[in-house]
Design an enzyme around this catalytic site. Structure first.
Site, mmCIF file in Angstrom:
data_model
loop_
_atom_site.group_PDB
_atom_site.id
_atom_site.type_symbol
_atom_site.label_atom_id
_atom_site.label_comp_id
_atom_site.label_asym_id
_atom_site.label_seq_id
_atom_site.Cartn_x
_atom_site.Cartn_y
_atom_site.Cartn_z
ATOM 1 N N LYS A 55 59.641 4.497 0.168
ATOM 2 C CA LYS A 55 58.725 3.511 0.745
ATOM 3 C C LYS A 55 58.376 2.518 -0.357
ATOM 4 O O LYS A 55 57.738 2.861 -1.347
ATOM 5 C CB LYS A 55 57.463 4.171 1.292
ATOM 6 C CG LYS A 55 56.511 3.164 1.937
ATOM 7 C CD LYS A 55 55.271 3.840 2.495
ATOM 8 C CE LYS A 55 54.337 2.822 3.119
ATOM 9 N NZ LYS A 55 53.097 3.449 3.632
ATOM 10 N N ARG A 104 48.657 -4.939 7.949
ATOM 11 C CA ARG A 104 47.280 -4.899 7.429
ATOM 12 C C ARG A 104 46.295 -5.364 8.487
ATOM 13 O O ARG A 104 45.179 -4.860 8.592
ATOM 14 C CB ARG A 104 47.182 -5.744 6.163
ATOM 15 C CG ARG A 104 48.204 -5.397 5.082
ATOM 16 C CD ARG A 104 47.798 -4.203 4.237
ATOM 17 N NE ARG A 104 48.914 -3.678 3.469
ATOM 18 C CZ ARG A 104 49.335 -4.154 2.300
ATOM 19 N NH1 ARG A 104 48.749 -5.216 1.774
ATOM 20 N NH2 ARG A 104 50.343 -3.576 1.667
ATOM 21 N N ARG A 144 49.429 -1.591 -3.946
ATOM 22 C CA ARG A 144 49.738 -0.160 -4.010
ATOM 23 C C ARG A 144 50.934 0.102 -4.927
ATOM 24 O O ARG A 144 51.680 1.044 -4.736
ATOM 25 C CB ARG A 144 50.022 0.362 -2.589
ATOM 26 C CG ARG A 144 48.843 0.194 -1.644
ATOM 27 C CD ARG A 144 49.108 0.861 -0.294
ATOM 28 N NE ARG A 144 47.912 0.846 0.525
ATOM 29 C CZ ARG A 144 47.754 0.138 1.643
ATOM 30 N NH1 ARG A 144 48.759 -0.606 2.084
ATOM 31 N NH2 ARG A 144 46.630 0.178 2.324
ATOM 32 N N GLU A 168 63.662 10.459 -5.442
ATOM 33 C CA GLU A 168 62.651 10.826 -4.444
ATOM 34 C C GLU A 168 63.272 11.677 -3.337
ATOM 35 O O GLU A 168 62.646 12.612 -2.830
ATOM 36 C CB GLU A 168 62.017 9.565 -3.853
ATOM 37 C CG GLU A 168 61.178 8.751 -4.820
ATOM 38 C CD GLU A 168 59.774 9.296 -4.991
ATOM 39 O OE1 GLU A 168 59.471 10.381 -4.447
ATOM 40 O OE2 GLU A 168 58.975 8.627 -5.685
ATOM 41 N N LYS A 188 61.825 2.802 4.105
ATOM 42 C CA LYS A 188 60.915 1.789 4.642
ATOM 43 C C LYS A 188 60.632 0.763 3.556
ATOM 44 O O LYS A 188 60.291 1.158 2.431
ATOM 45 C CB LYS A 188 59.615 2.471 5.092
ATOM 46 C CG LYS A 188 58.551 1.538 5.644
ATOM 47 C CD LYS A 188 57.303 2.335 6.033
ATOM 48 C CE LYS A 188 56.232 1.406 6.599
ATOM 49 N NZ LYS A 188 55.001 2.155 6.953
ATOM 50 N N SER A 193 56.389 -4.449 10.168
ATOM 51 C CA SER A 193 55.682 -5.541 10.846
ATOM 52 C C SER A 193 56.196 -6.921 10.460
ATOM 53 O O SER A 193 56.331 -7.803 11.319
ATOM 54 C CB SER A 193 54.184 -5.447 10.540
ATOM 55 O OG SER A 193 53.950 -5.492 9.136
ATOM 56 N N TYR A 228 58.715 -1.836 16.692
ATOM 57 C CA TYR A 228 57.709 -2.262 17.656
ATOM 58 C C TYR A 228 58.333 -2.758 18.953
ATOM 59 O O TYR A 228 57.632 -2.985 19.932
ATOM 60 C CB TYR A 228 56.820 -3.346 17.024
ATOM 61 C CG TYR A 228 56.100 -2.838 15.794
ATOM 62 C CD1 TYR A 228 54.960 -2.067 15.913
ATOM 63 C CD2 TYR A 228 56.596 -3.091 14.513
ATOM 64 C CE1 TYR A 228 54.311 -1.576 14.790
ATOM 65 C CE2 TYR A 228 55.967 -2.600 13.388
ATOM 66 C CZ TYR A 228 54.816 -1.838 13.535
ATOM 67 O OH TYR A 228 54.187 -1.322 12.423
#
Length: 332
Positions: free
Chosen positions: A202, A212, A223, A239, A254, A280, A319
């Site tokens: 990610k 957001r 982040r 990972e 992602k 998004s 979505y």
């Protein structure tokens, strides 16, 4: 004038493109409704659904409208639903994330009861929607995210979501050791059949912007101390090794389209299913470009999804899941 026509017996790849029926027959990759997972947002204080400005066609739901939309997705054949919650009250540790009467846990139960086994109910397991500071974990005294203290909260959240009825938990926080902590908590509490979806790669991406708005993030800053650097590819494979060793049942890459190379490498190496999240910003770019007349909307949507499948995604969070599932059914 020279004659450049091919000699008899020459190889002509165009033969396999000559009609829709032939193209369909030799297609290397196909989309299915069951490959699609619909992310959904439920907000505790709403009295009616609210459309997002940055993601036209996507809504923050009330509990009732969430259940209605979940049924529509299940009716369309969508493979899964990933639920996100927006609580009325946030605090420093995100305590509403594991409260039995918290909005996300109530939503998990309501949706699970509504759709039964017709689709898979999943829950986002992260604290960013629930904390007053907007980070994905609890903070240390110096303001940094305390990795190990956060794991304790994730464990509580995992058990609460499993009790509420979630079949898959999406570990999106990118804390070191999160898969092991959640797997241990679930097994200890008797939820050995609950599936752990590790967000293995990610990235700290600019394309999260509209999300957001969707969760009304309180984040100040970024982040980058826990999400991956977009410049790094090999790190994703490290990972992956860790998440597999800790017991991840499914792994995630992602965002989607900006990281097709990472997705392909993870898919080639992973012995467990690999998913991708078409986030998004990817959604918004297509929607706003289509509204401006720059692209043909549905062909563009389908092309982006096929690209993720081609790169190795076994399932895709998008979505557009319900709409695309309906389109695919009509084209059968």
């Amino acid at each position: 004038m020279s004659d450049y026509s091919l000699a008899p017996g020459s190889i002509r790849p165009r033969r396999l493109r000559s009609s829709p029926a032939i193209r369909r027959l030799v297609s290397e990759h196909r989309l299915h409704a069951a490959d699609l997972v619909l992310p959904m947002f439920v907000k505790e204080t709403l009295t009616e659904p609210s459309e997002l400005q940055g993601m036209p066609g996507v809504f923050q739901h009330t509990l009732d409208s969430l259940v209605t939309a979940a049924r529509e997705a299940a009716d369309a054949g969508v493979g899964g639903l990933m639920l996100f919650g927006i609580p009325a009250v946030r605090d420093e540790i995100g305590s509403q994330a594991w409260a039995p009467d918290g909005i996300l846990n109530r939503a998990i139960t309501a949706v699970s009861e509504a759709v039964g086994d017709r689709t898979v109910v999943m829950a986002d397991l992260c604290l960013d929607e629930f904390t007053s500071h907007g980070h994905c974990g609890v903070l240390a005294a110096d303001g940094s995210v305390d990795n190990d203290a956060t794991l304790n909260r994730y464990a509580e959240m995992a058990v609460a979501q499993a009790r509420a009825g979630a079949a898959v938990l999406g570990l999106s926080g990118m804390m070191d050791g999160q898969v092991a902590a959640v797997r241990h908590a679930l097994d200890t509490a008797g939820f050995t059949d609950v599936i752990v979806l590790g967000y293995t790669a990610k990235y700290s991406s600019a394309f999260y912007g509209p999300f957001r708005e969707a969760v009304e993030s309180q984040l100040q800053g970024d982040r980058r101390t826990y999400q991956q650097d977009p410049a790094n590819g090999r790190e994703a494979m490290r990972e992956l090794e860790l998440d597999l060793a800790e017991g991840a049942d499914i792994v995630m890459v992602k965002p989607g389209l900006p990281y097709l190379d990472v997705l392909a490498e993870v898919a080639q190496a992973s012995p467990v299913p690999v998913w991708s999240y078409q986030i998004s910003g990817e959604y918004a770019m297509v929607e706003f470009a289509a509204r401006a007349g720059a692209i043909d909307r549905m062909p563009a949507i389908l092309e982006t999804l096929v690209a993720l499948k081609r790169a190795g995604a076994d399932a895709i969070l998008t979505y557009w899941a319900t709409e695309v599932a309906s389109v695919l059914e009509r084209r059968r």
